[in-house]
Write a protein that holds these residues in place. Structure first.
Motif, short mmCIF file in Angstrom:
data_model
loop_
_atom_site.label_atom_id
_atom_site.label_comp_id
_atom_site.label_asym_id
_atom_site.label_seq_id
_atom_site.Cartn_x
_atom_site.Cartn_y
_atom_site.Cartn_z
N UNK A 66 0.83 -1.08 -0.05
CA UNK A 66 -0.02 -0.03 -0.18
C UNK A 66 0.99 1.28 -0.02
N UNK A 67 0.24 2.45 -0.42
CA UNK A 67 1.08 3.67 -0.38
C UNK A 67 0.30 4.36 0.54
N UNK A 68 1.24 5.37 1.35
CA UNK A 68 0.70 6.18 2.18
C UNK A 68 1.49 7.59 2.29
N UNK A 69 0.87 8.58 2.14
CA UNK A 69 1.39 10.02 2.17
C UNK A 69 1.83 10.39 3.53
N UNK A 70 2.97 10.94 3.75
CA UNK A 70 3.70 11.29 4.83
C UNK A 70 3.84 12.82 4.94
N UNK A 71 3.12 13.36 5.76
CA UNK A 71 3.34 14.73 6.00
C UNK A 71 4.64 14.92 7.04
N UNK A 72 5.72 15.47 6.41
CA UNK A 72 7.02 15.50 7.06
C UNK A 72 6.94 16.26 8.37
N UNK A 73 6.20 17.40 8.35
CA UNK A 73 5.96 18.44 9.30
C UNK A 73 5.31 17.97 10.67
N UNK A 74 4.24 17.18 10.29
CA UNK A 74 3.42 16.82 11.17
C UNK A 74 3.77 15.16 11.76
N UNK A 75 4.49 14.56 10.90
CA UNK A 75 4.96 13.25 11.05
C UNK A 75 3.86 12.31 11.08
N UNK A 76 2.82 12.38 10.26
CA UNK A 76 1.78 11.75 10.25
C UNK A 76 1.64 10.92 8.61
N UNK A 77 0.97 9.68 8.92
CA UNK A 77 0.67 8.99 7.62
C UNK A 77 -0.91 8.73 7.35
N UNK A 78 -1.02 9.06 6.12
CA UNK A 78 -2.41 9.07 5.65
C UNK A 78 -2.45 8.06 4.43
N UNK A 79 -3.39 6.94 4.25
CA UNK A 79 -3.63 6.24 3.18
C UNK A 79 -3.82 6.95 2.00
N UNK A 80 -2.79 6.48 0.85
CA UNK A 80 -2.97 7.30 -0.48
C UNK A 80 -3.79 6.59 -1.55
N UNK A 81 -3.56 5.33 -1.68
CA UNK A 81 -4.29 4.59 -2.68
C UNK A 81 -4.83 3.43 -1.93
N UNK A 82 -5.86 3.19 -2.09
CA UNK A 82 -6.87 2.08 -1.57
C UNK A 82 -7.50 0.86 -2.34
N UNK A 83 -7.26 1.25 -3.65
CA UNK A 83 -8.13 0.25 -4.48
C UNK A 83 -7.08 -0.92 -5.08
N UNK A 84 -6.32 -1.61 -4.31
CA UNK A 84 -5.44 -2.49 -4.52
C UNK A 84 -4.15 -2.61 -4.21
N UNK A 85 -3.28 -3.36 -4.47
CA UNK A 85 -1.83 -3.40 -4.21
C UNK A 85 -1.10 -2.27 -5.05
N UNK A 86 -0.51 -1.47 -4.39
CA UNK A 86 0.10 -0.52 -5.28
C UNK A 86 1.80 -0.19 -4.70
N UNK A 87 2.56 -0.20 -5.68
CA UNK A 87 3.96 -0.35 -5.25
C UNK A 87 4.66 0.83 -6.32
N UNK A 88 6.05 1.09 -5.80
CA UNK A 88 7.09 1.76 -6.69
C UNK A 88 6.79 3.13 -6.82
N UNK A 89 6.23 3.86 -5.99
CA UNK A 89 5.84 5.26 -6.21
C UNK A 89 6.97 6.43 -6.95
N UNK A 90 6.55 7.41 -7.49
CA UNK A 90 7.51 8.32 -8.19
C UNK A 90 6.61 9.36 -8.20
N UNK A 91 7.06 10.73 -7.88
CA UNK A 91 6.82 11.93 -8.02
C UNK A 91 6.78 12.64 -9.29
N UNK A 92 5.85 13.34 -9.77
CA UNK A 92 6.00 14.05 -11.01
C UNK A 92 7.10 15.31 -10.49
N UNK A 93 7.64 16.10 -11.73
CA UNK A 93 8.31 16.80 -11.48
C UNK A 93 7.90 18.21 -10.60
#
Length: 177
Positions: A66-93
């Motif tokens: 699963x992928x989670x978004x990490x807010x670095x200032x608050x140090x909290x994790x929020x689920x990002x994608x929930x519709x199945x297995x997700x891997x190998x994340x990459x940001x757009x520029x």
């Protein structure tokens, strides 16, 4: 990826390496001092810092990837994608989207979703009997480079991100040995 580096050179990595069952996400400053984030130990498998350095996308294995978004200032994790297995994340520029490999109905293709979590995921490729993984976005944000593994070997493709027609183009073919 077991580490990420921001544009200013700050390093964040998975202490213990990605092969450990449970690990921590830590900061390392320029002097080499290590500070663990206030997050529980989990099976973190990758961490990639956003272009502006305020967030990171984290891959976690807990029965499924699963992928989670990490807010670095608050140090909290929020689920990002929930519709199945997700891997190998990459940001757009520009940091507005996250591209990743999603396993949906048995197919491992490429998807994209708004980094703020809104909207639905966009399927970027549709091909059976392959495993596609994003590897980089061109500095101008125009192209996604990705790997495609199949029984014949590994192929490197590029996909236009901003063109009306998003037809992948083969770049390098590495036949299986």
């Amino acid at each position: 990826m077991a580490y990420g580096v921001s544009d200013d050179g700050t390093l964040v990595y998975l202490a213990g390496g990605p092969w450990r069952a449970a690990n921590r996400i830590v900061w390392v400053d320029h002097a080499g001092r290590i500070e663990a984030l206030a997050l529980p130990e989990r099976e973190y498998e990758s961490v990639v810092i956003s272009p502006d350095g305020t967030q990171a996308i984290v891959q976690v294995f807990e029965g499924t990837m699963t992928l989670w978004m990490l807010d670095l200032a608050r140090q909290t994790l929020t689920p990002f994608v929930t519709s199945g297995s997700s891997q190998a994340p990459l940001w757009t520029v520009d940091g507005k989207r996250v591209i990743y490999r999603g396993t949906r109905a048995g197919f491992r293709n490429l998807y994209s979703k708004a980094a703020d979590g809104t909207g639905v995921e966009e399927r970027l490729t549709e091909k059976a009997d392959v495993v596609q993984s994003p590897s980089s976005v061109s500095p101008d944000g125009e192209w996604l480079v990705f790997n495609e593994n199949n029984v014949d070997g590994v192929n490197v493709w590029k996909l236009p991100l901003k063109a009306a027609s998003k037809m992948p183009e083969p770049q390098l073919i590495f036949p299986a040995t």
